[in-house]
Motif scaffolding. Structure first.
Motif, PDB file in Angstrom:
ATOM      1  N   ASN A  77      -5.557  -3.791  -8.026  1.00  0.00           N
ATOM      2  CA  ASN A  77      -5.131  -5.032  -7.637  1.00  0.00           C
ATOM      3  C   ASN A  77      -3.454  -5.583  -8.683  1.00  0.00           C
ATOM      4  OD1 ASN A  77      -7.704  -7.151  -8.732  1.00  0.00           O
ATOM      5  ND2 ASN A  77      -7.487  -5.667  -6.656  1.00  0.00           N
TER       6      ASN A  77
ATOM      7  N   ASN B 155      -8.682  -5.242  -1.933  1.00  0.00           N
ATOM      8  CA  ASN B 155      -7.102  -4.114  -2.143  1.00  0.00           C
ATOM      9  C   ASN B 155      -6.714  -3.424  -0.670  1.00  0.00           C
ATOM     10  OD1 ASN B 155      -6.921  -4.515  -5.178  1.00  0.00           O
ATOM     11  ND2 ASN B 155      -7.840  -3.023  -5.694  1.00  0.00           N
TER      12      ASN B 155
ATOM     13  N   THR C 163      -5.559  -5.949   1.163  1.00  0.00           N
ATOM     14  CA  THR C 163      -4.297  -5.417   1.369  1.00  0.00           C
ATOM     15  C   THR C 163      -3.695  -4.335   1.945  1.00  0.00           C
ATOM     16  OG1 THR C 163      -4.528  -6.344  -0.717  1.00  0.00           O
ATOM     17  CG2 THR C 163      -2.260  -5.139  -0.294  1.00  0.00           C
TER      18      THR C 163
ATOM     19  N   GLU D 214      -0.692  -4.090   4.877  1.00  0.00           N
ATOM     20  CA  GLU D 214       0.506  -3.271   4.448  1.00  0.00           C
ATOM     21  C   GLU D 214       0.395  -2.271   5.821  1.00  0.00           C
ATOM     22  OE1 GLU D 214       0.376  -1.451   0.090  1.00  0.00           O
ATOM     23  OE2 GLU D 214       0.749  -3.904  -0.127  1.00  0.00           O
TER      24      GLU D 214
ATOM     25  N   ALA E 143       1.755  -7.903   1.873  1.00  0.00           N
ATOM     26  CA  ALA E 143      -0.135  -7.890   0.793  1.00  0.00           C
ATOM     27  C   ALA E 143      -0.160  -7.910  -0.422  1.00  0.00           C
ATOM     28  CB  ALA E 143      -1.116  -7.316   1.752  1.00  0.00           C
ATOM     29  N   VAL E 144      -0.579  -8.841  -1.145  1.00  0.00           N
ATOM     30  CA  VAL E 144      -1.403  -8.619  -2.631  1.00  0.00           C
ATOM     31  C   VAL E 144      -2.619  -8.945  -2.519  1.00  0.00           C
ATOM     32  CG1 VAL E 144      -0.275  -9.472  -5.074  1.00  0.00           C
ATOM     33  CG2 VAL E 144       1.128  -8.822  -3.188  1.00  0.00           C
ATOM     34  N   PRO E 145      -2.888  -7.937  -3.439  1.00  0.00           N
ATOM     35  CA  PRO E 145      -4.592  -8.917  -3.544  1.00  0.00           C
ATOM     36  C   PRO E 145      -4.555  -9.796  -5.479  1.00  0.00           C
ATOM     37  CG  PRO E 145      -4.427  -6.492  -5.254  1.00  0.00           C
ATOM     38  CD  PRO E 145      -2.933  -6.904  -4.022  1.00  0.00           C
TER      39      PRO E 145
ATOM     40  N   VAL F  84      -6.503 -13.042  -0.745  1.00  0.00           N
ATOM     41  CA  VAL F  84      -5.648 -11.757  -0.828  1.00  0.00           C
ATOM     42  C   VAL F  84      -4.154 -12.577   0.169  1.00  0.00           C
ATOM     43  CG1 VAL F  84      -3.938  -9.241   0.627  1.00  0.00           C
ATOM     44  CG2 VAL F  84      -6.634  -9.727   0.294  1.00  0.00           C
TER      45      VAL F  84
ATOM     46  N   VAL G 108      -0.409 -13.233   1.939  1.00  0.00           N
ATOM     47  CA  VAL G 108       0.639 -12.434   2.637  1.00  0.00           C
ATOM     48  C   VAL G 108       1.662 -13.401   2.990  1.00  0.00           C
ATOM     49  CG1 VAL G 108      -1.549 -11.613   3.810  1.00  0.00           C
ATOM     50  CG2 VAL G 108      -0.927 -13.520   4.052  1.00  0.00           C
TER      51      VAL G 108
END
Length: 317
Positions: A79, A171, A174, A178, A184-186, A228, A230
């Motif tokens: 993460n 993850n 994400t 991507e 994107a970020v978890p 997640v 976005v």
């Protein structure tokens, strides 16, 4: 922590690792170039770490818990790594097509529900920040039978397993986003940057029960929530939440109020600094959670656990 021997780890080492990985995630988000901060009176995040939790008497059970925790910490470490990536690539599909593909991918990840939503600032934890204004929010079921003997060590281990697996799913999702060219970020399933139950309700996945947990049609309260973040130029579509009747049902039920061992669930909701409401005293709830193997009593006795959503709805109306 994936290379450590779970037979040699102490609760203090687990707690130190947990606090450190959570600190790294918070700092990684705050260090990003663009962030959306919490409101000054945002909700407070409550945490329970292994140094102040009741642990099993059996060495074998301690090892089971350590193994689940190591997997959770490993997912958290990823993460953090993914949260530190700030470079994008060329989109490989239209934004609306990405949303459709994510929804189609969700069952393969073992998810019960998923929604695309914007994130009101009032749901960001005090002192934290989020990288993007939109997100995919999702749920994964817990094993209902685990709650039959709650509280016990099997529930404590299962909670750690589900938090770890759901963070790992964040993850995977994400990386999927991507790979299609979108940032994107978890967000960790435990100790993330946003308050899950009201945000999940805002997204239409269910509605918070009097115990403060999300109650959904698929799982009742037997689930955990993941997310997640976005960066998508797609407006989230909100309709009237069809699950608001749960609030009235809970007010007439009250089983969790009567059975809560710490008296953490109130008869009537109390206003919160962020303008919301809650029937749960989170400090009392957290204290019980720490000292009784993750407790779970309010889930165990909830009619949405012992019966079905549709059956209760038909009887209620």
């Amino acid at each position: 922590m994936e290379n450590h021997d779970s037979n040699k780890l102490t609760p203090l080492q687990l707690a130190e690792a947990e606090r450190e990985i959570i600190r790294q995630y918070d700092e990684t988000l705050l260090a990003r170039e663009r962030t959306i901060p919490a409101l000054p009176n945002g909700p407070v995040r409550n945490l329970a770490t292994f140094d102040d939790m009741l642990l099993p008497d059996s060495r074998a059970d301690i090892v089971r818990l350590a193994e689940a925790s190591i997997k959770l910490h490993s997912a958290y470490a990823e993460n953090v790594r993914l949260a530190g990536i700030q470079t994008g690539s060329t989109p490989r599909c239209a934004p609306e097509e990405l949303v459709r593909r994510v929804f189609e991918y969700a069952p393969a990840l073992g998810l019960s529900q998923i929604a695309y939503t914007d994130i009101p600032q009032k749901f960001i934890f005090s002192g934290k920040a989020i990288p993007y204004p939109n997100a995919f929010i999702f749920t994964r079921a817990m094993e209902v039978d685990i709650f039959k003997n709650a509280p016990d060590v099997n529930l404590q281990v299962h909670v750690a397993e589900v938090y770890g697996s759901l963070s790992a799913v964040a993850n995977q999702l994400t990386r999927f986003i991507e790979d299609l060219g979108y940032p994107a970020v978890p967000n960790p399933a435990l100790a993330g940057a946003v308050l899950y139950p009201p945000l999940a309700a805002y997204a239409g996945l269910g509605y918070p029960g009097r115990n403060g947990l999300l109650i959904s049609p698929d799982n009742g309260p037997c689930q955990r929530v993941g997310l997640v973040f976005v960066d998508l130029p797609v407006e989230a579509q909100h309709t009237q939440n069809p699950h608001t009747w749960i609030e009235d049902f809970c007010q007439k039920c009250g089983k969790c109020v009567r059975k809560c061992p710490s008296g953490a669930i109130h008869e009537t909701p109390e206003s919160r600094p962020n303008g919301g409401w809650s029937c749960t005293d989170y400090e009392k709830c957290s204290a019980e959670y720490k000292t009784s193997f993750s407790c779970g009593i309010c889930i165990k006795v909830c009619p949405f656990t012992t019966s079905s959503y549709e059956k209760l709805k038909s009887r209620f109306f």
